[in-house]
Structure formats: C-alpha cells, structure tokens
Design a protein around this motif. Structure first.
Motif, short mmCIF file in Angstrom:
data_model
loop_
_atom_site.label_atom_id
_atom_site.label_comp_id
_atom_site.label_asym_id
_atom_site.label_seq_id
_atom_site.Cartn_x
_atom_site.Cartn_y
_atom_site.Cartn_z
N TYR A 116 0.86 -1.18 0.00
CA TYR A 116 0.00 0.00 0.00
C TYR A 116 0.90 1.23 0.00
O TYR A 116 1.10 1.88 1.03
N GLU A 117 1.42 1.54 -1.17
CA GLU A 117 2.47 2.56 -1.29
C GLU A 117 2.00 3.93 -0.84
O GLU A 117 2.74 4.66 -0.18
N GLY A 118 0.77 4.29 -1.20
CA GLY A 118 0.26 5.61 -0.82
C GLY A 118 0.19 5.78 0.68
O GLY A 118 0.54 6.84 1.22
N VAL A 119 -0.23 4.74 1.37
CA VAL A 119 -0.31 4.77 2.84
C VAL A 119 1.09 4.92 3.42
O VAL A 119 1.32 5.74 4.32
N THR A 120 2.03 4.14 2.90
CA THR A 120 3.40 4.18 3.40
C THR A 120 4.03 5.55 3.18
O THR A 120 4.75 6.06 4.05
N ILE A 121 3.76 6.17 2.05
CA ILE A 121 4.32 7.50 1.76
C ILE A 121 3.84 8.53 2.78
O ILE A 121 4.62 9.36 3.26
N HIS A 122 2.56 8.47 3.13
CA HIS A 122 2.03 9.41 4.12
C HIS A 122 2.71 9.22 5.47
O HIS A 122 3.10 10.19 6.13
N LEU A 123 2.87 7.97 5.90
CA LEU A 123 3.51 7.70 7.19
C LEU A 123 4.98 8.11 7.17
O LEU A 123 5.49 8.67 8.16
N ARG A 124 5.65 7.82 6.07
CA ARG A 124 7.08 8.19 5.97
C ARG A 124 7.24 9.71 6.00
O ARG A 124 8.15 10.24 6.66
N THR A 125 6.35 10.42 5.32
CA THR A 125 6.41 11.88 5.33
C THR A 125 6.14 12.43 6.72
O THR A 125 6.80 13.38 7.17
N ALA A 126 5.17 11.83 7.42
CA ALA A 126 4.87 12.26 8.79
C ALA A 126 6.09 12.08 9.68
O ALA A 126 6.41 12.95 10.51
N LEU A 127 6.79 10.97 9.53
CA LEU A 127 7.99 10.71 10.32
C LEU A 127 9.09 11.71 9.99
O LEU A 127 9.76 12.23 10.89
N GLN A 128 9.28 12.01 8.72
CA GLN A 128 10.31 12.95 8.30
C GLN A 128 10.04 14.35 8.85
O GLN A 128 10.96 15.04 9.32
N LEU A 129 8.79 14.77 8.80
CA LEU A 129 8.43 16.11 9.30
C LEU A 129 8.61 16.19 10.81
O LEU A 129 9.03 17.23 11.34
N LEU A 130 8.32 15.11 11.50
CA LEU A 130 8.51 15.06 12.95
C LEU A 130 9.99 15.05 13.30
O LEU A 130 10.41 15.66 14.29
N SER A 131 10.80 14.36 12.50
CA SER A 131 12.20 14.13 12.83
C SER A 131 13.13 15.26 12.39
O SER A 131 14.32 15.23 12.73
N ASN A 132 12.62 16.20 11.63
CA ASN A 132 13.46 17.29 11.13
C ASN A 132 13.90 18.18 12.29
O ASN A 132 13.09 18.88 12.89
N ARG A 133 15.19 18.14 12.63
CA ARG A 133 15.68 18.89 13.80
C ARG A 133 15.87 20.37 13.51
O ARG A 133 15.85 21.18 14.42
N ASP A 134 16.07 20.74 12.25
CA ASP A 134 16.23 22.16 11.91
C ASP A 134 14.88 22.88 11.85
O ASP A 134 14.73 23.97 12.40
N HIS A 135 13.93 22.26 11.17
CA HIS A 135 12.61 22.89 11.01
C HIS A 135 11.51 21.85 11.15
O HIS A 135 10.87 21.47 10.16
N PRO A 136 11.27 21.35 12.34
CA PRO A 136 10.20 20.35 12.53
C PRO A 136 8.84 20.97 12.19
O PRO A 136 8.56 22.11 12.54
N ASP A 137 8.04 20.20 11.50
CA ASP A 137 6.72 20.68 11.06
C ASP A 137 5.66 19.75 11.67
O ASP A 137 5.20 18.82 11.02
N TYR A 138 5.29 20.02 12.91
CA TYR A 138 4.36 19.15 13.62
C TYR A 138 2.96 19.21 13.00
O TYR A 138 2.26 18.20 12.96
N ARG A 139 2.58 20.36 12.55
CA ARG A 139 1.25 20.54 11.96
C ARG A 139 1.06 19.62 10.76
O ARG A 139 0.08 18.88 10.67
N ASN A 140 2.00 19.67 9.83
CA ASN A 140 1.86 18.85 8.63
C ASN A 140 2.21 17.39 8.89
O ASN A 140 1.74 16.51 8.16
N SER A 141 2.99 17.11 9.92
CA SER A 141 3.23 15.73 10.31
C SER A 141 1.91 15.07 10.72
O SER A 141 1.61 13.93 10.32
N ILE A 142 1.13 15.79 11.52
CA ILE A 142 -0.17 15.26 11.95
C ILE A 142 -1.09 15.08 10.76
O ILE A 142 -1.80 14.08 10.65
N LYS A 143 -1.09 16.03 9.84
CA LYS A 143 -1.91 15.92 8.64
C LYS A 143 -1.56 14.66 7.84
O LYS A 143 -2.44 13.95 7.35
N GLU A 144 -0.27 14.39 7.72
CA GLU A 144 0.17 13.21 6.96
C GLU A 144 -0.23 11.92 7.68
O GLU A 144 -0.60 10.93 7.03
N SER A 145 -0.16 11.92 9.00
CA SER A 145 -0.56 10.73 9.76
C SER A 145 -2.04 10.42 9.54
O SER A 145 -2.43 9.28 9.29
#
Length: 231
Positions: A116-145
C-alpha cells in the motif's frame, strides 16, 4: 588517496564532502587515514544534532551501497543509542524521538510495507516532518498521519473519494470495524478537522509540540496496521 586500498572510504569521502559538508571534492585529504582523521575530528567537535544528521547521512549511504558488509547499520546505531539512554532511535534512516522498542518495531514494519504505497508514503512523510531537527513541522506531520488512515480506509471500503468519516462508517456496516473504534477515531479526526483545528489554515501556527505529532504518528500507524489486518 589510494583507491585500491580503501575504495569504500574513497567514494564515501567524495559523497560526504560534496553532499554533506557542501565542500569542493578537491579539498579531500590525499591519504585515506587523513580522511578518517578529518571525519573523526568533525564528529567529536560538532553539536549533538549535527551528530544525528551525520548518522542519518551515513546510514542512508550504507543502505544504498551493496558492497558494504553491514546491511543493517541502523541496528548498530540503535543499540548504541539505547545503551547511552538517548531519547532517540533510528527508524527508516531518520533519527526520531521514539524510544519504545514495540513502537519502533511497529513503525519499521509499516514503513517497510510496499503493498500500500500511498499509505506508506504518508507515514514516511509524517515521520520525516517530525524528525526534522532544523525545522520540525508538527502541523503537517499530523496531517500526513491522518492522511495515511484516510488512504487505507478508502482502499478497504472501495470508495476512492470518501471522507474518512464516510469510509469508517462503511467499514462499520461491513462489520470490519467495531462501532466503538469507529466513534473513537472519528472524534480524534474531528479534533484535527474543526474550525480551529490543524487542517485549516490559520493566521498563526497552532501551539503544537513534538509530543502531539508523535502521538498522532503512533496512533495512526497502529490503526493503519489494524485495518490492514482486516483486508
């Protein structure tokens, strides 16, 4: 530098200098041991978050290089992070603030899913946005989840354009979802969709934290895994 003696070090140094240090490759030391010294000096002098950036780059490089002997460098990194009681673990080549072994395993399993590639892409993007130490984007991480849950419910319900609420109700009708679970997730979804919620453009950023984004990522990943088992 001798390519014959340490070909991996030679190629790694080129990529490291150009892609990570953003320096000219003609500035790389001529001898392999000098390269290792330069890398060691940088590693032990940089800030803590730069250490994690370096580990992410190195892990991604190692995973992409079939000639390297270690296929799971993330396991080695995680064992050291756990030993040193660090509040981070490496998941999908990202250093993220998740430490519970079961949660790490759950995320790794979901992110490794290619069905389920589309599902996986959303989760991976949510993780990346959460893990970004320079500019974490919690708002869009939640949206992707949340979008990952929407994606899997549409797949299961067969309704490609359904809202999450409509898709969940359809799953309940088909007895693939308990009414209590449906109601619980609809309330959680409602929190992210109301007028003052995360999904709506606001004049100011909502007061979100890493804990909020982490909670949604783990909750949505768990729910996605549950729904996959129903297919």
């Amino acid at each position: 530098m001798s390519r014959d003696q340490r070909p991996n070090i030679y190629q790694f140094s080129k990529d490291l200098w150009f892609h990570y240090f953003k320096k000219r490759v003609d500035l790389i030391p001529n001898l392999s041991h000098r390269v290792l010294e330069a890398i060691r000096d940088y590693f032990f002098a940089c800030d803590w978050y730069e250490v994690y950036d370096f580990l992410e780059f190195t892990a991604a490089y190692a995973a992409a290089d079939s000639h390297l002997r270690f296929a799971r460098i993330s396991d080695t990194i995680n064992s050291i992070l756990e030993r040193e009681l660090a509040g981070y673990r490496m998941i999908d080549m990202q250093i993220t603030p998740v430490t519970d072994e079961q949660e790490v395993a759950m995320l790794e399993t979901s992110l490794a899913d290619t069905q389920y590639e589309g599902v996986t892409i959303h989760l991976r993007t949510a993780l990346q946005l959460l893990s970004n130490r320079d500019h974490p984007d919690y708002r869009n991480s939640i949206k992707e989840s949340i979008s990952a849950v929407e994606s899997i419910t549409r797949i299961i319900s067969g309704k490609k354009k359904a809202t999450l609420g409509d898709a969940l109700k359809e799953l309940e009708k088909r007895e693939k979802l308990h009414p209590a679970l449906k109601d619980g997730f609809l309330k959680l979804y409602g929190y992210t969709s109301d007028e003052e919620g995360i999904r709506h453009a606001m004049l100011e950023e909502p007061n979100l934290t890493a804990s909020d984004a982490k909670y949604f990522l783990l909750s949505c990943t768990s729910f996605v895994n549950y729904l996959k088992a129903k297919i």
